[in-house]
Write an enzyme that holds these catalytic residues in place. Structure first.
Site, PDB file in Angstrom:
ATOM      1  N   SER A   5      43.520  19.340 -29.817  1.00 21.42           N
ATOM      2  CA  SER A   5      44.037  18.570 -30.536  1.00 21.42           C
ATOM      3  C   SER A   5      42.995  18.100 -31.724  1.00 21.42           C
ATOM      4  O   SER A   5      41.795  17.863 -31.246  1.00 21.42           O
ATOM      5  CB  SER A   5      45.054  17.689 -30.293  1.00 21.42           C
ATOM      6  OG  SER A   5      44.477  16.903 -29.010  1.00 21.42           O
ATOM      7  N   GLN A  28      44.694  13.668 -10.395  1.00 20.88           N
ATOM      8  CA  GLN A  28      45.756  13.774  -9.122  1.00 20.88           C
ATOM      9  C   GLN A  28      47.100  14.118  -9.341  1.00 20.88           C
ATOM     10  O   GLN A  28      47.743  15.163  -8.841  1.00 20.88           O
ATOM     11  CB  GLN A  28      45.497  12.553  -8.385  1.00 20.88           C
ATOM     12  CG  GLN A  28      46.463  12.698  -7.147  1.00 20.88           C
ATOM     13  CD  GLN A  28      46.322  11.405  -6.073  1.00 20.88           C
ATOM     14  OE1 GLN A  28      45.374  10.774  -5.975  1.00 20.88           O
ATOM     15  NE2 GLN A  28      47.540  10.972  -5.569  1.00 20.88           N
ATOM     16  N   GLU A  33      48.245  15.803 -11.881  1.00 25.85           N
ATOM     17  CA  GLU A  33      48.553  17.226 -12.283  1.00 25.85           C
ATOM     18  C   GLU A  33      48.216  18.203 -11.186  1.00 25.85           C
ATOM     19  O   GLU A  33      49.004  18.984 -11.134  1.00 25.85           O
ATOM     20  CB  GLU A  33      47.587  17.439 -13.566  1.00 25.85           C
ATOM     21  CG  GLU A  33      47.752  16.601 -14.872  1.00 25.85           C
ATOM     22  CD  GLU A  33      46.617  16.540 -15.837  1.00 25.85           C
ATOM     23  OE1 GLU A  33      46.833  16.271 -16.971  1.00 25.85           O
ATOM     24  OE2 GLU A  33      45.439  16.629 -15.255  1.00 25.85           O
ATOM     25  N   THR A  53      48.216   9.162 -30.024  1.00 24.48           N
ATOM     26  CA  THR A  53      49.472   8.719 -29.942  1.00 24.48           C
ATOM     27  C   THR A  53      49.871   7.421 -29.314  1.00 24.48           C
ATOM     28  O   THR A  53      50.960   6.909 -28.973  1.00 24.48           O
ATOM     29  CB  THR A  53      50.600   9.830 -29.429  1.00 24.48           C
ATOM     30  OG1 THR A  53      50.064  10.081 -28.224  1.00 24.48           O
ATOM     31  CG2 THR A  53      50.640  10.968 -30.259  1.00 24.48           C
ATOM     32  N   ASP A  95      39.169  14.601 -21.962  1.00 23.30           N
ATOM     33  CA  ASP A  95      38.519  15.915 -22.730  1.00 23.30           C
ATOM     34  C   ASP A  95      37.137  15.613 -22.732  1.00 23.30           C
ATOM     35  O   ASP A  95      36.597  16.893 -22.632  1.00 23.30           O
ATOM     36  CB  ASP A  95      39.235  15.787 -24.137  1.00 23.30           C
ATOM     37  CG  ASP A  95      40.606  15.642 -24.062  1.00 23.30           C
ATOM     38  OD1 ASP A  95      41.347  16.567 -23.472  1.00 23.30           O
ATOM     39  OD2 ASP A  95      41.175  14.824 -24.920  1.00 23.30           O
ATOM     40  N   ALA A 127      40.692  -1.082 -18.478  1.00 26.21           N
ATOM     41  CA  ALA A 127      41.159  -0.933 -20.067  1.00 26.21           C
ATOM     42  C   ALA A 127      41.799   0.412 -20.090  1.00 26.21           C
ATOM     43  O   ALA A 127      41.517   1.338 -19.102  1.00 26.21           O
ATOM     44  CB  ALA A 127      39.870  -0.991 -20.957  1.00 26.21           C
TER      45      ALA A 127
END
Length: 294
Positions: A12, A133, A135, A47, A217, A210
């Site tokens: 993306s 984990q 996934e 998003t 990525d 945070a």
């Protein structure tokens, strides 16, 4: 003359901030890779913000772009990098492209990070897999509650195709206490004499309170880069990868807290990764984490 290393990255794109191709391209370029990017979506921002707008690339449009590259006979890649994909037909097209590129270059390397519905096709063509984990549990249908469970799950994932599997984050308790995040890696290798061996490692990173976007990525892109430089040493590749992440995250949280002001939680815009500012750390990371060989 050193042969240049070329990566096709299908991920993306955001106008503002760092996720997907924006998280992968600059760090790879800094490390000397040529990166050809196809943007699976083009959004205003990630998003996690209150608002976002943009366009999504269809499977047909992806095919058209790849056809153009092919017509000019420049569809030669050492690595293909893909990230999160939601659309089944788009993903099927990615798999087709990977299979074709693998025929042209059997050494092709495909980090994948993908939802379970795609496990039958995608994992089979991946050489390197970097699930978290959750996934990994989805892909294998197994629950991870101990380190042994995690090693078993990585073994199952090996059986599905990839020679290298890194669980980028787990809920396992670190021997150093709950201020650390545990990642695990496993790499299958063939020794010069033809016998097989597996290197298994544990790596621990200090937790930061945070929510960051784009770190997965960045992790996958850096693992690609450092595995290229250390092809048979998962320990070294992971130490450099995690150290890059540590430096980027530390710089980001320091900046975000300054921008937010005392006692306030930083917003998503303030928490965008400080990527450009971390150029030196990406190029030559000071090793701040040691991996343990299991």
């Amino acid at each position: 003359l050193e042969m240049e290393c070329r990566v096709l990255s299908i991920q993306s794109h955001v106008v503002r901030g760092y996720v997907g191709n924006k998280s992968a391209t600059f760090p790879l370029q800094v490390l000397g890779f040529e990166v050809d990017s196809i943007n699976s979506v083009q959004f205003s921002n990630h998003t996690g913000y209150a608002h976002w707008k943009g366009q999504v690339l269809t499977a047909e449009e992806l095919n058209v772009l790849y056809e153009g590259i092919k017509l000019n006979n420049v569809n030669h890649y050492d690595y293909i990098l893909t990230g999160y994909t939601r659309d089944t037909s788009f993903l099927e097209t990615v798999v087709d492209i990977v299979q074709e590129l693998k025929r042209l270059n059997p050494k092709l390397y495909v980090p994948e990070n993908i939802l379970p519905v795609y496990r039958d096709k995608v994992v089979a063509v991946a050489d390197i897999l970097t699930p978290n984990q959750f996934e990994a549990e989805l892909l294998t249908g197994r629950t991870i509650s101990t380190e042994k469970d995690a090693l078993d799950v990585m073994e199952l994932l090996h059986q599905m195709g990839p020679d290298t599997v890194v669980l980028t984050s787990t809920d396992l308790t670190s021997p150093h206490g709950d201020q650390f995040l545990v990642a695990l890696g496993s790499q299958k290798m063939v020794r010069p004499d033809g016998s097989k061996s597996t290197q298994k490692i544990r790596i621990e990173m200090p937790k930061v309170d945070a929510v960051f976007v784009g770190t997965g990525d960045l992790f996958t892109a850096m693992l690609l880069a450092w595995s290229h430089h250390h092809p048979n040493d998962l320990k070294a590749a992971c130490e450099k990868t995690v150290s890059v992440l540590h430096h980027v995250i530390k710089r980001t949280i320091t900046y975000a807290n300054e921008m937010a002001g005392p006692g306030k939680r930083p917003n998503p815009a303030q928490l965008e990764l400080r990527m450009v500012q971390s150029k030196k750390d990406i190029e030559d990371p000071d090793i701040v984490v040691e991996a343990t060989i299991l």
